[in-house]
Design a protein around this motif. Structure first.
Motif, mmCIF file in Angstrom:
data_model
loop_
_atom_site.group_PDB
_atom_site.id
_atom_site.type_symbol
_atom_site.label_atom_id
_atom_site.label_comp_id
_atom_site.label_asym_id
_atom_site.label_seq_id
_atom_site.Cartn_x
_atom_site.Cartn_y
_atom_site.Cartn_z
ATOM 1 N N PHE A 94 9.644 3.518 3.722
ATOM 2 C CA PHE A 94 10.451 3.148 2.562
ATOM 3 C C PHE A 94 9.614 2.366 1.547
ATOM 4 O O PHE A 94 9.688 2.618 0.333
ATOM 5 N N LEU A 95 8.808 1.416 2.020
ATOM 6 C CA LEU A 95 7.963 0.637 1.113
ATOM 7 C C LEU A 95 6.994 1.549 0.357
ATOM 8 O O LEU A 95 6.793 1.396 -0.848
ATOM 9 N N PHE A 96 6.392 2.496 1.074
ATOM 10 C CA PHE A 96 5.488 3.459 0.445
ATOM 11 C C PHE A 96 6.221 4.232 -0.648
ATOM 12 O O PHE A 96 5.745 4.327 -1.799
ATOM 13 N N LYS A 97 7.376 4.798 -0.310
ATOM 14 C CA LYS A 97 8.121 5.636 -1.252
ATOM 15 C C LYS A 97 8.635 4.834 -2.447
ATOM 16 O O LYS A 97 8.663 5.330 -3.584
ATOM 17 N N LEU A 98 9.042 3.584 -2.217
ATOM 18 C CA LEU A 98 9.518 2.729 -3.305
ATOM 19 C C LEU A 98 8.394 2.449 -4.300
ATOM 20 O O LEU A 98 8.574 2.563 -5.521
ATOM 21 N N ILE A 99 7.246 2.082 -3.785
ATOM 22 C CA ILE A 99 6.087 1.772 -4.630
ATOM 23 C C ILE A 99 5.627 3.014 -5.386
ATOM 24 O O ILE A 99 5.310 2.948 -6.579
ATOM 25 N N ARG A 106 -0.019 -2.844 -8.621
ATOM 26 C CA ARG A 106 -0.430 -4.106 -7.998
ATOM 27 C C ARG A 106 0.728 -4.667 -7.172
ATOM 28 O O ARG A 106 1.839 -4.847 -7.674
ATOM 29 N N VAL A 107 0.429 -4.937 -5.897
ATOM 30 C CA VAL A 107 1.444 -5.369 -4.939
ATOM 31 C C VAL A 107 1.033 -6.704 -4.339
ATOM 32 O O VAL A 107 -0.155 -6.961 -4.117
ATOM 33 N N MET A 108 2.028 -7.550 -4.060
ATOM 34 C CA MET A 108 1.771 -8.776 -3.312
ATOM 35 C C MET A 108 2.728 -8.837 -2.134
ATOM 36 O O MET A 108 3.891 -8.451 -2.247
ATOM 37 N N GLU A 109 2.210 -9.327 -1.019
ATOM 38 C CA GLU A 109 2.995 -9.424 0.214
ATOM 39 C C GLU A 109 2.844 -10.830 0.782
ATOM 40 O O GLU A 109 1.753 -11.393 0.771
ATOM 41 N N THR A 110 3.932 -11.400 1.284
ATOM 42 C CA THR A 110 3.829 -12.649 2.045
ATOM 43 C C THR A 110 4.200 -12.344 3.488
ATOM 44 O O THR A 110 5.260 -11.809 3.767
ATOM 45 N N GLY A 111 3.297 -12.661 4.403
ATOM 46 C CA GLY A 111 3.511 -12.344 5.805
ATOM 47 C C GLY A 111 2.859 -11.030 6.170
ATOM 48 O O GLY A 111 3.516 -9.992 6.254
ATOM 49 N N GLY A 123 -0.948 2.722 0.364
ATOM 50 C CA GLY A 123 -1.118 4.153 0.462
ATOM 51 C C GLY A 123 -0.907 4.971 -0.805
ATOM 52 O O GLY A 123 -1.663 5.914 -1.066
ATOM 53 N N PRO A 124 0.112 4.666 -1.650
ATOM 54 C CA PRO A 124 0.331 5.491 -2.846
ATOM 55 C C PRO A 124 -0.902 5.534 -3.751
ATOM 56 O O PRO A 124 -1.619 4.547 -3.898
ATOM 57 N N GLU A 125 -1.114 6.676 -4.358
ATOM 58 C CA GLU A 125 -2.339 6.907 -5.123
ATOM 59 C C GLU A 125 -2.527 5.925 -6.270
ATOM 60 O O GLU A 125 -3.644 5.470 -6.548
ATOM 61 N N LYS A 126 -1.432 5.565 -6.956
ATOM 62 C CA LYS A 126 -1.555 4.686 -8.121
ATOM 63 C C LYS A 126 -1.870 3.239 -7.756
ATOM 64 O O LYS A 126 -2.340 2.470 -8.600
ATOM 65 N N VAL A 127 -1.605 2.838 -6.510
ATOM 66 C CA VAL A 127 -1.865 1.450 -6.101
ATOM 67 C C VAL A 127 -3.366 1.207 -6.070
ATOM 68 O O VAL A 127 -4.116 1.933 -5.422
ATOM 69 N N ASN A 128 -3.787 0.172 -6.777
ATOM 70 C CA ASN A 128 -5.212 -0.171 -6.740
ATOM 71 C C ASN A 128 -5.478 -1.519 -6.077
ATOM 72 O O ASN A 128 -6.631 -1.866 -5.821
#
Length: 257
Positions: A94-99, A106-111, A123-128
């Motif tokens: 779900f996280l992959f598909k949402l992004i 650009r993504v940030m994660e806590t934990g 994983g998504p192509e546009k994520v750098n």
């Protein structure tokens, strides 16, 4: 522990009663969210990441941990942590598909935990870039070993508590999506949300994991849903979604996941 399990069960039954599918969604945005993100996540998997998940769940190495909340040391096997703490494959997907759907770069994660969700989000192509904040040094080191096998060029771990490092990193990174999955206490969750809203001009979506993990998490989610700044919030039981740039009358939806 028993009271928490009962609390989650009661809330899961309420969620199932209230949750709707695409037939009840008149908003094109929500209809697409369901059909392009939620529904495909049921079957989509990153096989190379799932292989790492399986390796973690069968790794019986014992590690020493420290609980920041109770200030106690304890020991667990990697496999026992992986089996109880990692998200389901469906939620990682779900996280992959949402992004991917939101065209986030650009993504940030806590934990970070052991980095399985981190790898899916990278994983998504546009994520750098994915910046992940993790308080435990030993957990960070195990996650970094996973990243060395896959997508290392996209991911960085910042070791520290959210209270110590989050605000500075948000200002620096300017994430478009934030996944909150660290300190499961009301004050910590609200601190993360406030920090993101105050310091990221680009934020499109905030995902809060385990919104029914405890009464504290549920109370945090209730406050967020009632916040007049957020026109659209979505309850998936496993997580709550805040869409920060949607122009519409304030609405809240509970969707089948």
């Amino acid at each position: 522990m028993k009271s928490n399990i009962l609390f989650r069960l009661q809330n899961y039954l309420k969620y199932q009663y209230n949750a709707v599918g695409p037939h009840a969604l008149h908003s094109p945005f929500l209809f697409d969210l369901y059909n392009q993100v939620i529904k495909p996540a049921r079957k989509f998997r990153l096989k190379n990441v799932e292989k790492l998940r399986k390796e973690l769940t069968t790794n019986h190495t014992i590690i020493d941990l420290y609980d920041l909340k109770t200030h106690t040391h304890y020991r667990k096997t990697i496999s026992s942590i992986a089996k109880t703490s990692l998200s389901t494959p469906q939620f990682s997907a779900f996280l992959f598909k949402l992004i991917e759907w939101m065209k986030v770069e650009r993504v940030m994660e806590t934990g970070t935990s052991f980095g399985i969700n981190t790898l899916y989000m990278a994983g998504p192509e546009k994520v750098n870039r994915v910046l992940s904040v993790e308080a435990s040094p030993i957990v960070s080191s195990i996650a970094e070993k996973q990243f060395s096998k896959l997508l290392q060029h996209k991911i960085e771990i910042k070791q520290g508590t959210v209270q110590d490092v989050l605000e500075h990193q948000i200002i620096k990174e300017q994430p478009e999506l934030c996944f909150i999955d660290a300190d499961h206490r009301l004050d910590a969750v609200l601190f993360c949300v406030e920090s993101i809203m105050a310091h990221s001009k680009n934020i499109k979506c905030i995902v809060i994991h385990d919104i029914y993990w405890s009464s504290d998490m549920s109370n945090a989610w209730t406050q967020i849903v009632s916040d007049t700044r957020f026109n659209l919030t979505v309850d998936l039981f496993q997580a709550g979604l805040i869409f920060t740039k949607i122009e519409m009358p304030k609405q809240h939806f509970t969707l089948h996941f």
